[in-house]
Design an enzyme around this catalytic site. Structure first.
Site, PDB file in Angstrom:
ATOM      1  CB  THR A   1      -0.990  -0.043   1.404  1.00 58.35           C
ATOM      2  OG1 THR A   1      -1.576   1.264   1.702  1.00 58.35           O
ATOM      3  CG2 THR A   1       0.083  -0.839   2.627  1.00 58.35           C
TER       4      THR A   1
ATOM      5  CE1 TYR B   1      -3.880  -2.603   5.090  1.00 55.72           C
ATOM      6  CE2 TYR B   1      -2.511  -0.448   4.602  1.00 55.72           C
ATOM      7  CZ  TYR B   1      -3.837  -1.697   4.486  1.00 55.72           C
ATOM      8  OH  TYR B   1      -3.528  -2.135   2.609  1.00 55.72           O
TER       9      TYR B   1
HETATM   10  N1  LIG Z   1      -8.430  -1.067  -1.198  1.00 55.65           N
HETATM   11  C1  LIG Z   1      -7.691  -0.912  -0.885  1.00 55.65           C
HETATM   12  O1  LIG Z   1      -7.619   0.627  -1.501  1.00 55.65           O
HETATM   13  C2  LIG Z   1      -6.150  -1.060  -0.623  1.00 55.65           C
HETATM   14  C3  LIG Z   1      -5.508  -0.102  -0.553  1.00 55.65           C
HETATM   15  C4  LIG Z   1      -3.784  -0.749  -1.037  1.00 55.65           C
HETATM   16  C5  LIG Z   1      -3.311  -2.039  -0.023  1.00 55.65           C
HETATM   17  N2  LIG Z   1      -4.775  -2.993  -0.505  1.00 55.65           N
HETATM   18  C6  LIG Z   1      -4.378  -4.484  -0.203  1.00 55.65           C
HETATM   19  O2  LIG Z   1      -5.228  -4.946  -1.088  1.00 55.65           O
HETATM   20  C7  LIG Z   1      -5.376  -5.959  -0.183  1.00 55.65           C
HETATM   21  C8  LIG Z   1      -6.760  -7.031  -0.454  1.00 55.65           C
HETATM   22  O3  LIG Z   1      -7.701  -5.394  -0.021  1.00 55.65           O
HETATM   23  P1  LIG Z   1      -9.111  -5.451  -0.522  1.00 55.65           P
HETATM   24  O4  LIG Z   1      -9.689  -4.206  -0.266  1.00 55.65           O
HETATM   25  O5  LIG Z   1      -9.248  -6.382  -1.962  1.00 55.65           O
HETATM   26  O6  LIG Z   1     -10.036  -5.940   0.654  1.00 55.65           O
HETATM   27  P2  LIG Z   1     -11.303  -6.976   1.637  1.00 55.65           P
HETATM   28  O7  LIG Z   1     -11.324  -7.311   2.779  1.00 55.65           O
HETATM   29  O8  LIG Z   1     -12.148  -6.968  -0.046  1.00 55.65           O
HETATM   30  O9  LIG Z   1     -10.165  -7.981   0.495  1.00 55.65           O
HETATM   31  C9  LIG Z   1      -9.735  -8.932   1.800  1.00 55.65           C
HETATM   32  C10 LIG Z   1     -10.104 -10.746   1.425  1.00 55.65           C
HETATM   33  O10 LIG Z   1      -9.309 -11.068   2.259  1.00 55.65           O
HETATM   34  C11 LIG Z   1      -9.691 -11.976   2.823  1.00 55.65           C
HETATM   35  N3  LIG Z   1      -9.003 -12.161   4.160  1.00 55.65           N
HETATM   36  C12 LIG Z   1      -8.656 -11.370   5.531  1.00 55.65           C
HETATM   37  N4  LIG Z   1      -7.680 -11.884   6.054  1.00 55.65           N
HETATM   38  C13 LIG Z   1      -7.656 -13.234   5.918  1.00 55.65           C
HETATM   39  C14 LIG Z   1      -7.009 -14.856   6.186  1.00 55.65           C
HETATM   40  N5  LIG Z   1      -6.223 -14.216   7.263  1.00 55.65           N
HETATM   41  N6  LIG Z   1      -6.307 -15.724   5.093  1.00 55.65           N
HETATM   42  C15 LIG Z   1      -7.948 -16.240   4.203  1.00 55.65           C
HETATM   43  N7  LIG Z   1      -8.776 -15.008   4.298  1.00 55.65           N
HETATM   44  C16 LIG Z   1      -8.684 -13.500   5.051  1.00 55.65           C
HETATM   45  C17 LIG Z   1     -10.952 -11.313   3.142  1.00 55.65           C
HETATM   46  O11 LIG Z   1     -12.052 -12.655   3.417  1.00 55.65           O
HETATM   47  C18 LIG Z   1     -11.523 -10.767   1.767  1.00 55.65           C
HETATM   48  O12 LIG Z   1     -12.054 -11.250   1.210  1.00 55.65           O
HETATM   49  C19 LIG Z   1      -4.907  -6.505   1.511  1.00 55.65           C
HETATM   50  O13 LIG Z   1      -3.971  -7.107   1.329  1.00 55.65           O
HETATM   51  C20 LIG Z   1      -5.264  -4.368   1.102  1.00 55.65           C
HETATM   52  O14 LIG Z   1      -4.178  -4.231   2.516  1.00 55.65           O
HETATM   53  C21 LIG Z   1      -5.879  -1.884  -0.172  1.00 55.65           C
HETATM   54  O1  LIG Z   2     -16.905  10.389   4.075  1.00 61.32           O
HETATM   55  C1  LIG Z   2     -15.465   9.603   3.709  1.00 61.32           C
HETATM   56  C2  LIG Z   2     -13.957   9.252   3.417  1.00 61.32           C
HETATM   57  C3  LIG Z   2     -12.819  10.017   3.083  1.00 61.32           C
HETATM   58  N1  LIG Z   2     -12.785  11.251   2.740  1.00 61.32           N
HETATM   59  C4  LIG Z   2     -10.991  11.678   2.250  1.00 61.32           C
HETATM   60  O2  LIG Z   2     -10.761  10.909   0.685  1.00 61.32           O
HETATM   61  C5  LIG Z   2      -9.691  10.784   1.119  1.00 61.32           C
HETATM   62  C6  LIG Z   2      -9.472   9.344   0.610  1.00 61.32           C
HETATM   63  O3  LIG Z   2      -9.689   8.550   2.048  1.00 61.32           O
HETATM   64  P1  LIG Z   2      -9.767   7.151   1.774  1.00 61.32           P
HETATM   65  O4  LIG Z   2     -10.675   6.847   2.970  1.00 61.32           O
HETATM   66  O5  LIG Z   2     -10.755   6.873   0.746  1.00 61.32           O
HETATM   67  O6  LIG Z   2      -8.836   6.533   1.219  1.00 61.32           O
HETATM   68  P2  LIG Z   2      -6.764   6.600   2.439  1.00 61.32           P
HETATM   69  O7  LIG Z   2      -6.460   7.819   1.026  1.00 61.32           O
HETATM   70  O8  LIG Z   2      -6.984   7.619   3.547  1.00 61.32           O
HETATM   71  O9  LIG Z   2      -6.712   5.404   2.410  1.00 61.32           O
HETATM   72  C7  LIG Z   2      -6.844   4.364   1.197  1.00 61.32           C
HETATM   73  O10 LIG Z   2      -5.198   4.518   0.616  1.00 61.32           O
HETATM   74  C8  LIG Z   2      -4.011   4.050   1.163  1.00 61.32           C
HETATM   75  C9  LIG Z   2      -3.098   4.430  -0.015  1.00 61.32           C
HETATM   76  O11 LIG Z   2      -3.259   5.612   0.095  1.00 61.32           O
HETATM   77  C10 LIG Z   2      -3.795   3.277   1.820  1.00 61.32           C
HETATM   78  O12 LIG Z   2      -3.768   2.205   0.848  1.00 61.32           O
HETATM   79  C11 LIG Z   2      -5.242   2.901   2.537  1.00 61.32           C
HETATM   80  O13 LIG Z   2      -5.631   1.348   3.370  1.00 61.32           O
HETATM   81  C12 LIG Z   2      -6.617   2.735   2.002  1.00 61.32           C
HETATM   82  O14 LIG Z   2      -7.905   2.918   2.344  1.00 61.32           O
HETATM   83  C13 LIG Z   2      -9.275  11.406   2.184  1.00 61.32           C
HETATM   84  O15 LIG Z   2      -8.289  12.866   2.351  1.00 61.32           O
HETATM   85  C14 LIG Z   2     -10.232  11.038   3.575  1.00 61.32           C
HETATM   86  O16 LIG Z   2     -10.121  12.350   4.426  1.00 61.32           O
HETATM   87  C15 LIG Z   2     -13.501  12.230   2.477  1.00 61.32           C
HETATM   88  O17 LIG Z   2     -13.009  13.079   3.257  1.00 61.32           O
HETATM   89  N2  LIG Z   2     -14.753  11.700   2.887  1.00 61.32           N
END
Ligand SMILES: NC(=O)c1ccc[n+]([C@@H]2O[C@H](COP(=O)([O-])OP(=O)(O)OC[C@H]3O[C@@H](n4cnc5c(N)ncnc54)[C@H](O)[C@@H]3O)[C@@H](O)[C@H]2O)c1
Ligand SMILES: O=c1ccn([C@@H]2O[C@H](COP(=O)(O)OP(=O)(O)O[C@H]3O[C@H](CO)[C@H](O)[C@H](O)[C@H]3O)[C@@H](O)[C@H]2O)c(=O)[nH]1
Length: 337
Positions: free
Chosen positions: A117, A141
């Protein structure tokens, strides 16, 4: 030759499993369904319900399938939750990855793709942020992801594994055909909240901070469409199969949009108005986070197709409309039963 995808029933994992399956890859998924949905897996993809850090389960899956690569999505993803429960986050993000790597090394699985991330950077000194920027995560995290990155690097050096660490920026949108999308209840992502407001599920959206030294005072983010991100995983896999050296790559488009611009895009594509309320800054927020994407564009054969904020918003909205009607229908059904 099968790809093991942990967390494949989650938001990003399910889009990647779909991309792999559509490309004719054999895929198996391990997911404990803590935040994932088995219904979002394509037909025919085997799902093993359990912990991706359970070494007995892993050994069993590997014994049944000819696993050549692992894509590791499974983990806990909510930054504020990690502040309240750091040990839970270190267990589910770091220890799970440690056990998975232990089995991968024992079984000679030589290719590993890891979901990291942009949160590993903390507050960047320079924007766009290159991969060699200092890593100073602001939350357990981010720290748990950085620790896993370091462990993966050390394991690869010791045992000859090849890896790609992908540092995702702000992942958003949904499958362009609205087959799957972000379905997590209580998700906190900006675009998800905005489309929930546009579909009438929320009375308003708060803008956390309008006094930042940015052009409109709100924070700036680099949104990447989840389908483009899923294709980046396919490209990373192809890179490793072609003998590419282990590396760490930012995943974004390299362009920032403010929170207010993002909300405006949802208003435009939905044609619906909803209340926007200015609120205090959210603790821990980074002001501007935009990826330097030169490395991923140089190393991978990856051509983003949805690098457009309105397209991302439109796909998120179409999915949210579908999800809302499905859930609404289910509620009506339950009420009349
Ligand atoms: N969504 C984002 O913006 C974002 C940004 C940066 C990194 N990531 C990373 O991407 C990956 C996927 O995120 P996502 O947004 O799809 O989240 P998500 O919660 O939708 O997906 C995570 C999946 O992993 C499964 N899981 C969690 N712990 C587990 C375990 N111990 N064993 C087996 N399954 C498990 C959950 O059931 C789920 O299906 C994560 O590692 C997250 O940290 C996401
Ligand atoms: O209701 C809301 C939700 C979010 N925000 C703002 O929108 C921006 C983006 O917020 P998000 O919560 O959508 O995402 P973040 O940038 O905080 O974090 C996300 O991106 C990160 C990487 O930059 C990490 O990967 C993290 O896991 C993922 O949730 C921030 O300034 C936040 O304050 C609002 O103003 N109102």
């Amino acid at each position: 030759m099968t790809v093991l995808v942990t967390g494949g029933a989650g938001y990003i994992g399910s889009h990647t499993v779909l991309a792999l399956a559509e490309a004719g890859e054999d895929v198996v998924v391990i997911d404990d369904l803590s935040t994932g949905f088995s219904a979002y897996l394509p037909e025919g993809v085997p799902l093993f319900i359990g912990d991706a850090g359970d070494e007995n389960l892993l050994e069993g899956v590997i014994a049944q399938h000819n696993i050549e690569s692992i894509i590791h999505f499974a983990g806990s993803v909510v930054v504020p939750d990690s502040m309240r429960d750091p040990l839970g986050y270190y267990r589910n993000n770091f220890t799970t990855a440690r056990n998975l790597l232990n089995v991968a090394v024992k079984r000679g699985i030589g290719r590993f793709i890891f979901s990291s991330t942009a949160a590993v950077y903390g507050n960047p000194d320079q924007v766009p942020v290159p991969e060699h920027a200092p890593t100073r995560p602001l939350s357990p995290y981010g720290s748990s992801k950085l620790m896993t990155e370091i462990m993966l690097h050390d394991v690869a050096a010791a045992y000859g594994m090849q890896y790609v660490t992908l540092r995702y920026f702000n992942v958003a949108g949904a499958d362009p055909q609205a087959r799957i999308g972000l379905a997590t209840v209580g998700a906190t992502h900006l675009l998800k909240i905005a489309v929930e407001a546009a579909t009438g599920q929320r009375a308003k959206i708060d803008v956390f901070g309008t006094d930042y030294p940015t052009p409109d005072g709100s924070c700036i983010r680099d949104f990447i469409h989840v389908t483009d991100l899923s294709q980046a995983h396919r490209s990373a896999l192809a890179y490793l199969r072609n003998g590419g050296a282990s590396t760490t790559l930012n995943c974004g488009y390299g362009r920032g949009y403010s929170v207010l611009e993002t909300i405006d895009a949802v208003r435009r594509v939905s044609g619906r108005s909803f209340a926007v309320q200015y609120a205090p800054r959210r603790p821990g927020d980074i002001m501007t986070m935009v990826a330097d994407t030169s490395r991923i564009r140089g190393l991978l054969d990856w051509k983003p197709q949805y690098d457009d904020l309105e397209t991302i918003a439109a796909h998120a909205l179409a999915w949210e409309d579908k999800l809302f009607h499905e859930r609404h229908g289910e509620l009506r059904h339950a009420a009349s039963a």
